[in-house]
Design a protein around this motif. Sequence first.
Motif, short mmCIF file in Angstrom:
data_model
loop_
_atom_site.label_atom_id
_atom_site.label_comp_id
_atom_site.label_asym_id
_atom_site.label_seq_id
_atom_site.Cartn_x
_atom_site.Cartn_y
_atom_site.Cartn_z
N UNK A 120 0.82 -1.20 0.00
CA UNK A 120 0.00 0.00 0.00
C UNK A 120 0.86 1.25 0.00
N UNK A 121 0.48 2.21 -0.83
CA UNK A 121 1.21 3.47 -0.95
C UNK A 121 0.21 4.62 -0.98
N UNK A 122 0.53 5.70 -0.28
CA UNK A 122 -0.24 6.94 -0.39
C UNK A 122 0.67 8.00 -1.00
N UNK A 123 0.13 8.77 -1.95
CA UNK A 123 0.96 9.76 -2.64
C UNK A 123 0.15 11.01 -2.97
N UNK A 124 0.84 12.07 -3.35
CA UNK A 124 0.19 13.30 -3.79
C UNK A 124 -0.53 13.03 -5.12
N UNK A 125 -1.68 13.65 -5.28
CA UNK A 125 -2.44 13.43 -6.52
C UNK A 125 -1.68 13.95 -7.74
N UNK A 126 -1.07 15.11 -7.60
CA UNK A 126 -0.40 15.73 -8.75
C UNK A 126 0.96 15.10 -9.04
N UNK A 127 1.60 14.55 -8.01
CA UNK A 127 2.94 13.98 -8.18
C UNK A 127 2.98 12.59 -7.56
N UNK A 128 2.93 11.58 -8.39
CA UNK A 128 2.91 10.20 -7.90
C UNK A 128 4.19 9.81 -7.18
N UNK A 129 5.29 10.50 -7.51
CA UNK A 129 6.55 10.16 -6.86
C UNK A 129 6.71 10.85 -5.50
N UNK A 130 5.76 11.72 -5.16
CA UNK A 130 5.76 12.36 -3.84
C UNK A 130 4.92 11.50 -2.90
N UNK A 131 5.56 10.51 -2.30
CA UNK A 131 4.84 9.56 -1.46
C UNK A 131 4.81 10.03 -0.02
N UNK A 132 3.62 9.98 0.57
CA UNK A 132 3.51 10.36 1.98
C UNK A 132 3.51 9.12 2.87
N UNK A 133 3.24 7.94 2.29
CA UNK A 133 3.38 6.68 3.02
C UNK A 133 3.88 5.59 2.08
N UNK A 134 4.81 4.80 2.60
CA UNK A 134 5.33 3.63 1.89
C UNK A 134 5.92 2.70 2.94
N UNK A 135 5.83 1.39 2.72
CA UNK A 135 6.38 0.44 3.70
C UNK A 135 7.89 0.59 3.83
N UNK A 136 8.53 1.11 2.77
CA UNK A 136 9.96 1.42 2.80
C UNK A 136 10.10 2.91 3.13
N UNK A 137 10.53 3.22 4.33
CA UNK A 137 10.56 4.62 4.78
C UNK A 137 11.46 5.51 3.92
N UNK A 138 12.42 4.92 3.22
CA UNK A 138 13.30 5.73 2.37
C UNK A 138 12.57 6.27 1.15
N UNK A 139 11.40 5.69 0.85
CA UNK A 139 10.60 6.13 -0.30
C UNK A 139 9.67 7.28 0.06
N UNK A 140 9.56 7.62 1.35
CA UNK A 140 8.63 8.66 1.80
C UNK A 140 9.28 10.03 1.69
N UNK A 141 8.48 11.03 1.26
CA UNK A 141 8.97 12.40 1.18
C UNK A 141 9.43 12.86 2.56
#
Length: 276
Positions: free
Chosen positions: A66-87
């Motif tokens: 499961x991933x949560x991200x900004x609507x306008x920018x998919x690469x701007x993740x606010x949640x990811x199981x890998x913390x290094x992927x989070x903004x």
Amino acid sequence: MKQLISTFDNWLLFIFHFPVIFATVLSDVWKAEVVSELKTLVSSCVVLPCKLQYPGKQLPDSRIRGIWHQQAKHDQRIYHEDSTEIADSFKGRTRLLGHLGEKNCTLEIDEVKNHDNGPFCFRAEIPSIDKYSFVESCVALSMMSAPEKPKLEQMKTLEDGVPATFKCSIRHTCPSHPPTITWSRSNSEATLSNRDILHGNWEVESLLIFIPTEKFDFTDLNCTVSFHGGLQSSVSSLIHVKRKANFLHIIISVVAVLGTSLLFGGVCYIICKKYR
């Protein structure tokens, strides 16, 4: 001839089962249900309710990402199981409250900042099978820099010595860390409850029961709400206590009236007799 009949039977069997097969395919779709907008208090937390539907049979949590991200920018993740992927601005502030295997993608954002407006969208990935971003079902946050005032309800008439009930309540969007409510009557009995009023909104309320006496007449009763994050809000009400009538007061009043009447009558009698 037998082969022709067998082929015809198979064709009928296919036609009979086709609607079932077609309905199953249509039901196996990607879908997410979220609340489109939520009001949230800066410095507190907000919980974004989310229900997930994905193709195929139910899977364990470990099979779904499961991933949560900004609507306008998919690469701007606010949640990811890998913390290094989070903004960076969201690191350490988000966590999944739901279990993806149970099709619950609910997210908590803690220590809300005034720039956490979103909109935020959920993305589900089933490795080696499929993935989907629900960019048509996103959540926008409306920020409140200061909390609203709580609502205070009380009985219209308070009588000396008669138990009275007061209710203090407030809405919030942080059920994982609900507000607490305190009263200025510390020695009184109070009960606290927190209930879901749907669409991501919750209401916490406190019921206070105490016995008012004459000494509480024309005094303030205060209700203070403390939110996760440190902010507070309060409301007060001026108490009016109706005195309880008792026989002693009635007797004193009657004696006073009778005494006055007798005194006035006696004076009148003396005056009339003197000048007759």
